[in-house]
Write a protein that holds these residues in place. Structure first.
Motif, PDB file in Angstrom:
ATOM      1  N   THR A  49       0.832  -1.203   0.000  1.00 38.49           N
ATOM      2  CA  THR A  49       0.000   0.000   0.000  1.00 38.49           C
ATOM      3  C   THR A  49       0.866   1.251   0.000  1.00 38.49           C
ATOM      4  O   THR A  49       0.589   2.214  -0.724  1.00 38.49           O
ATOM      5  CB  THR A  49      -0.939  -0.005   1.226  1.00 38.49           C
ATOM      6  N   GLY A  50       1.941   1.237   0.793  1.00 36.34           N
ATOM      7  CA  GLY A  50       2.840   2.381   0.856  1.00 36.34           C
ATOM      8  C   GLY A  50       3.511   2.656  -0.474  1.00 36.34           C
ATOM      9  O   GLY A  50       3.620   3.811  -0.902  1.00 36.34           O
ATOM     10  N   LEU A  51       3.969   1.605  -1.147  1.00 30.60           N
ATOM     11  CA  LEU A  51       4.606   1.775  -2.457  1.00 30.60           C
ATOM     12  C   LEU A  51       3.625   2.356  -3.474  1.00 30.60           C
ATOM     13  O   LEU A  51       3.976   3.236  -4.261  1.00 30.60           O
ATOM     14  CB  LEU A  51       5.163   0.446  -2.959  1.00 30.60           C
ATOM     15  N   LYS A  52       2.401   1.864  -3.442  1.00 30.23           N
ATOM     16  CA  LYS A  52       1.385   2.356  -4.376  1.00 30.23           C
ATOM     17  C   LYS A  52       1.093   3.837  -4.129  1.00 30.23           C
ATOM     18  O   LYS A  52       1.049   4.631  -5.068  1.00 30.23           O
ATOM     19  CB  LYS A  52       0.105   1.528  -4.240  1.00 30.23           C
ATOM     20  N   LEU A  53       0.916   4.207  -2.858  1.00 30.33           N
ATOM     21  CA  LEU A  53       0.624   5.608  -2.533  1.00 30.33           C
ATOM     22  C   LEU A  53       1.812   6.501  -2.869  1.00 30.33           C
ATOM     23  O   LEU A  53       1.642   7.590  -3.426  1.00 30.33           O
ATOM     24  CB  LEU A  53       0.248   5.750  -1.059  1.00 30.33           C
ATOM     25  N   PHE A  85       2.066   9.853  -5.392  1.00 32.47           N
ATOM     26  CA  PHE A  85       2.601  11.161  -5.034  1.00 32.47           C
ATOM     27  C   PHE A  85       3.795  11.541  -5.902  1.00 32.47           C
ATOM     28  O   PHE A  85       3.982  12.711  -6.221  1.00 32.47           O
ATOM     29  CB  PHE A  85       2.960  11.221  -3.547  1.00 32.47           C
ATOM     30  N   LYS A  86       4.596  10.577  -6.303  1.00 30.12           N
ATOM     31  CA  LYS A  86       5.735  10.875  -7.184  1.00 30.12           C
ATOM     32  C   LYS A  86       5.259  11.441  -8.521  1.00 30.12           C
ATOM     33  O   LYS A  86       5.924  12.288  -9.108  1.00 30.12           O
ATOM     34  CB  LYS A  86       6.572   9.620  -7.412  1.00 30.12           C
ATOM     35  N   LEU A  87       4.097  10.983  -8.994  1.00 34.76           N
ATOM     36  CA  LEU A  87       3.526  11.529 -10.229  1.00 34.76           C
ATOM     37  C   LEU A  87       3.177  13.005 -10.078  1.00 34.76           C
ATOM     38  O   LEU A  87       3.069  13.729 -11.063  1.00 34.76           O
ATOM     39  CB  LEU A  87       2.279  10.733 -10.631  1.00 34.76           C
ATOM     40  N   LYS A  88       3.009  13.448  -8.838  1.00 37.30           N
ATOM     41  CA  LYS A  88       2.699  14.850  -8.545  1.00 37.30           C
ATOM     42  C   LYS A  88       3.934  15.602  -8.044  1.00 37.30           C
ATOM     43  O   LYS A  88       3.823  16.682  -7.470  1.00 37.30           O
ATOM     44  CB  LYS A  88       1.566  14.927  -7.527  1.00 37.30           C
TER      45      LYS A  88
END
Length: 78
Positions: A57-61, A65-68
């Motif tokens: 879940t942490g990696l997905k979130l 955020f990296k995309l932003k």
């Protein structure tokens, strides 16, 4: 998952509120909190982070955020 580390508690609080407001859709299922700790030089730091989440879940979130262009740091339990 950590989003920021601040020496000033008010800046940490403002960052947490700002994160909630600007990214409420991404953080819908996550609660942010401020964790305060003292380092080896007796400096206080106030970290804005989520309550514990699974690695997956942490990696997905973090990827979202990296995309932003927002950096997050995963801190696995030991």
């Amino acid at each position: 998952m950590q989003f920021g580390s601040f020496r000033n508690i008010e800046k940490a609080k403002n960052a947490m509120v700002s994160m909630h407001q600007q990214y409420k859709l991404l953080l819908y299922d996550f609660q942010l909190e401020i964790f305060t700790f003292k380092n080896t030089k007796n400096f206080l730091f106030h970290r804005v982070w989520t309550i514990p989440v699974t690695k997956k879940t942490g990696l997905k979130l973090c990827d979202e955020f990296k995309l932003k262009n927002i950096v997050c740091i995963l801190q696995p339990n030991q």
